[in-house]
Design an enzyme around this catalytic site. Structure first.
Site, PDB file in Angstrom:
ATOM      1  N   LYS A 166     -12.290  22.300  48.377  1.00  0.00           N
ATOM      2  CA  LYS A 166     -11.138  21.970  47.524  1.00  0.00           C
ATOM      3  C   LYS A 166     -10.001  22.903  47.918  1.00  0.00           C
ATOM      4  O   LYS A 166     -10.152  24.125  47.861  1.00  0.00           O
ATOM      5  CB  LYS A 166     -11.537  22.147  46.068  1.00  0.00           C
ATOM      6  CG  LYS A 166     -10.475  21.835  45.059  1.00  0.00           C
ATOM      7  CD  LYS A 166     -11.158  21.496  43.739  1.00  0.00           C
ATOM      8  CE  LYS A 166     -10.302  21.723  42.541  1.00  0.00           C
ATOM      9  NZ  LYS A 166     -11.045  21.509  41.289  1.00  0.00           N
ATOM     10  N   VAL A 196      -9.452  17.461  47.926  1.00  0.00           N
ATOM     11  CA  VAL A 196     -10.814  17.808  48.304  1.00  0.00           C
ATOM     12  C   VAL A 196     -11.124  17.208  49.673  1.00  0.00           C
ATOM     13  O   VAL A 196     -10.826  16.037  49.931  1.00  0.00           O
ATOM     14  CB  VAL A 196     -11.830  17.327  47.241  1.00  0.00           C
ATOM     15  CG1 VAL A 196     -13.244  17.692  47.652  1.00  0.00           C
ATOM     16  CG2 VAL A 196     -11.490  17.947  45.889  1.00  0.00           C
ATOM     17  N   ASP A 230     -12.609  19.626  30.277  1.00  0.00           N
ATOM     18  CA  ASP A 230     -12.062  18.458  30.975  1.00  0.00           C
ATOM     19  C   ASP A 230     -13.207  17.541  31.424  1.00  0.00           C
ATOM     20  O   ASP A 230     -13.225  17.069  32.555  1.00  0.00           O
ATOM     21  CB  ASP A 230     -11.208  18.909  32.176  1.00  0.00           C
ATOM     22  CG  ASP A 230     -10.253  17.812  32.653  1.00  0.00           C
ATOM     23  OD1 ASP A 230     -10.048  16.824  31.912  1.00  0.00           O
ATOM     24  OD2 ASP A 230      -9.715  17.934  33.774  1.00  0.00           O
TER      25      ASP A 230
HETATM   26  P1  ADP Z   1      -9.138  18.516  40.589  1.00  0.00           P
HETATM   27  O1  ADP Z   1      -9.328  19.854  39.964  1.00  0.00           O
HETATM   28  O2  ADP Z   1      -7.947  18.489  41.488  1.00  0.00           O
HETATM   29  O3  ADP Z   1      -9.207  17.397  39.596  1.00  0.00           O
HETATM   30  P2  ADP Z   1     -11.849  17.945  41.406  1.00  0.00           P
HETATM   31  O4  ADP Z   1     -12.720  19.139  41.629  1.00  0.00           O
HETATM   32  O5  ADP Z   1     -12.030  17.230  40.107  1.00  0.00           O
HETATM   33  O6  ADP Z   1     -10.343  18.351  41.626  1.00  0.00           O
HETATM   34  O7  ADP Z   1     -12.024  16.922  42.625  1.00  0.00           O
HETATM   35  C1  ADP Z   1     -11.199  15.775  42.760  1.00  0.00           C
HETATM   36  C2  ADP Z   1     -12.018  14.606  43.289  1.00  0.00           C
HETATM   37  O8  ADP Z   1     -12.566  14.928  44.578  1.00  0.00           O
HETATM   38  C3  ADP Z   1     -13.246  14.252  42.426  1.00  0.00           C
HETATM   39  O9  ADP Z   1     -12.883  13.350  41.388  1.00  0.00           O
HETATM   40  C4  ADP Z   1     -14.160  13.614  43.447  1.00  0.00           C
HETATM   41  O10 ADP Z   1     -13.785  12.272  43.666  1.00  0.00           O
HETATM   42  C5  ADP Z   1     -13.877  14.395  44.726  1.00  0.00           C
HETATM   43  N1  ADP Z   1     -14.827  15.523  44.891  1.00  0.00           N
HETATM   44  C6  ADP Z   1     -14.679  16.752  44.375  1.00  0.00           C
HETATM   45  N2  ADP Z   1     -15.698  17.564  44.728  1.00  0.00           N
HETATM   46  C7  ADP Z   1     -16.525  16.818  45.489  1.00  0.00           C
HETATM   47  C8  ADP Z   1     -17.774  17.094  46.144  1.00  0.00           C
HETATM   48  N3  ADP Z   1     -18.349  18.288  46.062  1.00  0.00           N
HETATM   49  N4  ADP Z   1     -18.374  16.091  46.840  1.00  0.00           N
HETATM   50  C9  ADP Z   1     -17.776  14.882  46.894  1.00  0.00           C
HETATM   51  N5  ADP Z   1     -16.604  14.564  46.314  1.00  0.00           N
HETATM   52  C10 ADP Z   1     -15.979  15.505  45.605  1.00  0.00           C
HETATM   53 MG    MG Z   2     -10.818  16.887  38.501  1.00  0.00          MG
END
Ligand code: ADP
Ligand code: MG
Length: 483
Positions: free
Chosen positions: A208, A195, A309
Site C-alpha cells: 500500500k 495498493v 471503518d
Molecule cells: P485504503 O486505506 O486506501 O482504503 P485499503 O487497505 O482498504 O486502502 O485497500 C484498498 C483496496 O485495495 C482494497 O479494497 C482491496 O481491493 C485492495 N487490497 C488492499 N490490500 C490488499 C491485499 N493485501 N491483497 C489484495 N488486495 C488488497
Molecule cells: Mg480501505
C-alpha cells in the site's frame, strides 16, 4: 528571507542525485536545504553497515520536517543533518548515529534495584515519544482544519517498530524488505493510497503506497499492525513498513500478505456462496473482529482495538475461504492503565454509508471505548447482510439477490452525511431481509444476528465475541444434524 536561487549541494547515492547519477551535486529549489544522512542498513550478507547519503531537500516545511525527523527520540537508526548557509555547506556535516540504547528486556537486574534507572529511562523515552507523536498529530489536524496544505511527512517510525512481537519482523529487516520490493501492478485504490501487487524474494506481497498527504494514516496503520499480539489468521498479515526516498519525494509503504481474491466487496460481485462458505466467511470475520476488540492482560498484553471503518471493501477474501480484516488507518486503541483511548478520536470518521446511528448523530461517547466497539458491530451487521444476499438457499442454486451496497435503495450512490442521517437516524431504516432467507436455517440465523448488530441502541447490540460463539454453536449443531 528566501534566497532567490537554489543552493548547490553535494550529493551522494543514486537515490538522491539528479537522474540517478552516482555522486556529484544537485541544486535545490529556492529556499531548499542541503543534507547528509547516515543510516544503519543491512548489506547483502545481512551485516549491519552505515549508509551515508547526501543531497538536496525541498524548501519550506516539507524539507524542514525531514531535517527535524531524526530529533524524534525513537530507535530509528537514521540521523539527518541539514544546512542552508552556503553552496556545498553539507560537505562539512558529520552526523553520527547515536549509541544503541541499553536493552531493557535483557538486563538481568531489570526487576531489581539495578534495573530501575534503565526502566525509568525507557519509560521517559516512551513518554517523550508519545508526547512528540501526539503533538505532531495535533499539529497536522489543526493544519487540515485550517485548510492549509499539510506538511510532507516527517519520518518517524512507530514506537515499538523494532520489537518483533506484534509485527513478526524487526525494524532493520523491514527496511531491507522495502528495498527489495518490485512493483508488479496496481490492484486497488482507497481513500488513503494505492495498493500494488509486488514481488519480494519470489513471493507475492501487497504494497500500500500512501498518498503524500496521508502520512498520519500510514503512521497509524503501521502502529496498529505492530501492536503486540495483533497477529491473527483473520487480520491481514503485516510484513513491513517503510518510508522511501530522501530527496524531494517521499513514499510511505505498508507491505502485507497478498490475497488474490481481493476485497469481499469485489468478490461478492461475481461469486455466489453456498451456506457453508457463507458461514466460514462470517465466522472468520467475526473471529478477526473479536480478536481486535479483545484486550489481553499481562506485561506482553494486547490493548483492545476498534476498527472504525468496517465495510466489505476493507475485508479481504483468502484462498481458504476465510476472510482477513484490513485497513487500520482509523483504528483506535484502549490504554487500560490510563483508562484512555490512545488518540484524540474524531467522531465523524469512517465511511458514511456504514456509520452507526450514534456516529451520524454525533452522540458517540468518545470517553467510553466500548462505544467504538459497538459502532463496529453495527457496520458488521451491514457486511453480514451484503454476504447473505449472495448466498443461495435451498435447492434453487441461483436464487440469490444481486450484489448491493447497504441502503442502495434508500440513499444516492455517494451519500452525504445528511442523506445517511435522514435514512438511518431520523427514519430509522435498516436493510431489508428477503423472505427467502427466513426459509433457510443458516440465513435465518444470520438475519437474526445482523438485526441484533444494527440495533439503534448501541448497548443492545451483540458483541463480536457473542456473535462468534453463536455462529460456532450453530455450525457444530448443523454439522451434527448433517451427519
Ligand atoms: P485504503 O486505506 O486506501 O482504503 P485499503 O487497505 O482498504 O486502502 O485497500 C484498498 C483496496 O485495495 C482494497 O479494497 C482491496 O481491493 C485492495 N487490497 C488492499 N490490500 C490488499 C491485499 N493485501 N491483497 C489484495 N488486495 C488488497
Ligand atoms: Mg480501505
Amino acid at each position: 528571507m528566501r534566497r532567490s536561487r537554489g543552493l548547490v549541494c553535494e550529493c551522494l547515492g543514486a537515490a538522491t542525485c539528479p537522474d540517478g547519477a552516482a555522486n556529484g551535486t544537485c541544486v535545490t529549489q529556492p529556499g531548499g536545504y542541503c543534507f547528509v544522512a547516515v543510516e544503519e542498513v543491512l548489506d547483502d550478507s545481512g551485516l549491519v553497515v552505515v549508509d551515508r547519503t547526501a543531497g538536496c531537500l525541498p524548501p519550506d516545511e516539507s524539507g524542514f520536517m525531514q531535517c527535524k525527523s531524526s530529533q524524534v527520540p525513537h530507535q530509528h537508526p537514521k540521523v539527518i543533518e541539514c544546512c542552508f548557509e552556503s553552496d556545498l555547506c553539507n560537505r562539512r556535516l558529520q552526523p553520527a548515529l547515536p549509541e544503541p540504547p541499553p536493552d531493557v528486556t535483557e538486563s538481568p537486574g531489570a526487576g531489581g534495584a539495578g534495573g530501575a534507572p534503565t526502566l525509568l529511562l525507557a519509560a521517559a523515552l516512551c513518554v517523550a515519544l508519545l508526547a512528540a507523536l501526539a503533538a505532531a498529530l495535533l499539529l497536522l489536524r489543526r493544519r487540515r482544519r485550517a485548510g492549509k496544505r499539510p506538511p510532507s511527512p516527517p519520518a518517524p517510525l512507530p514506537a515499538d517498530a523494532s520489537s518483533g512481537s506484534g509485527s513478526g519482523l524487526p525494524l532493520l529487516v523491514q527496511r531491507t524488505v522495502a528495498k527489495q520490493i518490485q512493483m508488479v501492478e496496481s490492484i486497488g485504490k482507497g481513500r488513503y493510497g494505492e495498493v500494488w501487487l509486488a514481488r519480494w524474494r519470489g513471493e507475492r506481497v501487497a504494497v500500500k503506497v500512501f498518498f503524500t498527504t496521508e502520512e498520519a494514516s500510514w503512521f497509524r496503520e503501521t502502529e496498529i499492525y505492530q501492536t503486540v499480539l495483533m497477529r491473527h489468521e483473520n487480520i491481514l498479515g503485516f510484513i513491513a513498513a517503510d518510508i522511501k526516498g530522501t530527496g524531494s519525494w517521499t513514499q510511505m509503504l505498508l507491505i502485507t500478505d497478498y490475497h488474490e481474491n481481493g476485497s469481499l466487496h469485489d468478490y461478492l460481485q461475481t461469486v455466489v456462496l453456498d451456506t457453508n462458505s457463507l458461514m466460514t466467511m462470517a465466522y472468520s470475520i467475526v473471529s478477526g473482529l473479536a480478536h481486535l476488540h479483545m484486550d489481553i492482560f499481562g506485561t506482553k498484553g494486547k490493548p483492545a482495538i476498534a476498527h472504525r471503518d468496517i465495510k466489505s471493501k476493507n475485508i479481504l477474501v483468502k484462498r481458504n475461504g476465510q476472510c482477513a480484516i484490513a485497513d487500520f488507518g482509523l483504528a483506535v486503541r484502549y490504554v487500560a492503565q490510563r483508562d484512555e483511548v490512545d488518540i484524540a478520536p474524531n467522531t465523524r470518521v469512517g465511511t458514511r454509508r456504514y456509520m452507526a446511528p450514534e456516529v451520524l448523530d454525533e452522540k458517540l461517547d468518545v470517553t467510553n471505548f466500548d462505544a467504538f466497539k459497538m459502532a463496529d458491530m453495527y457496520s458488521l451487521g451491514l457486511v453480514l447482510w451484503e454476504m447473505c444476499r449472495r448466498c443461495c438457499s435451498g435447492g434453487k442454486a441461483q436464487l440469490v439477490e444481486p450484489y448491493a451496497l447497504p441502503y442502495h435503495e434508500l440513499v444516492p450512490p455517494d451519500p452525504s452525511f445528511e442523506d445517511m442521517h435522514a435514512c438511518v437516524v431520523r427514519a430509522a431504516r435498516r436493510p431489508g431481509v428477503p423472505a427467502r432467507w427466513l426459509a433457510s436455517e443458516p440465513l435465518a440465523a444470520l438475519a437474526q444476528l445482523m438485526c441484533e448488530c444494527w440495533h439503534s441502541s448501541p448497548p443492545v447490540r451483540l458483541t463480536a465475541l457473542r456473535v462468534k460463539k453463536t455462529l460456532a454453536k450453530f455450525r457444530t449443531e448443523t454439522t451434527v444434524k448433517l451427519v
